[in-house]
Design an enzyme around this catalytic site. Structure first.
Site, PDB file in Angstrom:
ATOM      1  N   SER A  24      61.541  24.346   8.050  1.00 50.45           N
ATOM      2  CA  SER A  24      62.736  24.545   7.450  1.00 50.45           C
ATOM      3  C   SER A  24      62.864  24.060   6.054  1.00 50.45           C
ATOM      4  CB  SER A  24      63.768  23.872   8.306  1.00 50.45           C
ATOM      5  OG  SER A  24      64.105  24.588   9.563  1.00 50.45           O
ATOM      6  N   THR A  25      62.098  23.133   5.687  1.00 48.35           N
ATOM      7  CA  THR A  25      62.118  22.341   4.214  1.00 48.35           C
ATOM      8  C   THR A  25      60.653  22.042   3.856  1.00 48.35           C
ATOM      9  OG1 THR A  25      62.061  20.251   5.270  1.00 48.35           O
ATOM     10  CG2 THR A  25      64.432  21.132   5.033  1.00 48.35           C
TER      11      THR A  25
END
Length: 313
Positions: A24-25
């Site tokens: 996600s990041t």
């Protein structure tokens, strides 16, 4: 003896396995997914950093665009690939159109096997039921709200609140990007081949002859988005040089031929006459030789494959 294209023990295609790992990041790492994917036999692994709620996945779009028939896209879990069942089915449809397969290591999904296809059909039925239930709930909610004198919709948008409008704009941009990526494999290769030598009008006309409904304005906007996302070369947006009128005819003839390769030169000439197109010399009557000259030019410009057989008159 030549190697068999089937694995005798699994009866599955032996095409290259391509892993797809998403987190996600940027702070998260894909090492754990990579380890599982390599253990499953993936020689190539594509990494993606992006929210699971977003469908704007440039690396995934590029992978689907470049995957070859017989190859398999592999993920550790379904949630690494898709944000919903509907999104998953769209991705698998794109892979099927390329003759490629899909496999999830943690789920019973492998489109190269009958069992995996059955599981996929079950997911499809669940997705259809889910859409129907959502539709019914939405209608019931609107009816109940109206009965209480309330207006349906987002009150923040109705009241023009900046934060609500910003969220709506971001959602619209994400949806637009998803639509562009979903169809890019159909039109972007043609744009890359024709730009910037041909105008947007020429390319839109050529795409329309292949059954793709684009206007010059929408096409240029889509390419501009692809360039901004790093998925296309910025040179595609360069201004086209002035071109003689016969180049437009060349593009039109190439489009007619590509959409129906079985047409003879005389049949293409008849179509041009029905379209009220004039020959390069201004005549309203087309000769097969004039069509052939334009087709030969289209081959030299890469609009028609050079290896195609000569058309009969």
């Amino acid at each position: 003896m030549a190697k068999s294209t089937l694995n005798r023990s699994s009866h599955q295609p032996v095409g290259r396995l391509i892993g797809y790992a998403r987190v996600s990041t940027d702070e998260q790492a894909t090492e754990a997914q990579e380890l599982e994917l390599r253990s499953a036999g993936c020689e190539t692994i594509v990494e993606e950093y992006g929210s699971g709620a977003s469908r704007a996945r440039p690396a995934l779009a590029r992978l689907i665009r470049e995957i070859a028939p017989g190859e398999t896209l592999v993920v550790v879990r379904l949630d690494r690939l898709a944000r919903s069942v509907t999104h998953l089915l769209e991705v698998i449809d794109d892979l099927n159109a390329k003759g490629a397969h899909f496999r999830s290591l943690s789920d019973p999904i492998d489109t190269s096997t009958p069992q995996g296809m059955f599981s996929l059909q079950v997911l499809g039925a669940v997705a259809q039921l889910e859409r129907a239930l959502i539709s019914e709930r939405t209608k019931a909610g609107i009816k109940a709200a109206k009965a209480k004198g309330k207006l349906p919709g987002n009150p923040g948008i109705r009241e023009r609140r900046p934060e609500a409008l910003a969220k709506m704009t971001a959602a619209q941009k994400a949806a637009y990007g998803a639509r562009i990526q979903a169809t890019a494999s159909q039109w972007l290769p043609i744009v890359r081949r024709m730009r910037p030598d041909h105008t947007w009008d020429d390319i839109a006309r050529f795409l329309k002859s292949r059954g793709l409904d684009w206007t010059p304005e929408r096409l240029r906007r889509a390419v501009k988005w692809m360039v901004a996302e790093g998925m296309a070369d910025k040179n595609l947006l360069r201004k086209s040089p002035p071109r003689p009128p016969e180049d437009r005819l060349m593009t039109l003839v190439a489009g007619i031929h590509s959409s129906n390769p079985g047409l003879t030169l005389r049949e293409i000439a008849s179509q041009l006459e029905r379209l009220h197109e004039r020959t390069p010399r201004g005549s309203i009557k087309w000769a097969p030789s004039s069509v052939k000259n334009l087709i030969d030019r289209a081959k030299r410009n890469g609009l028609i494959d050079v290896g195609e057989t000569e058309l009969p008159e």
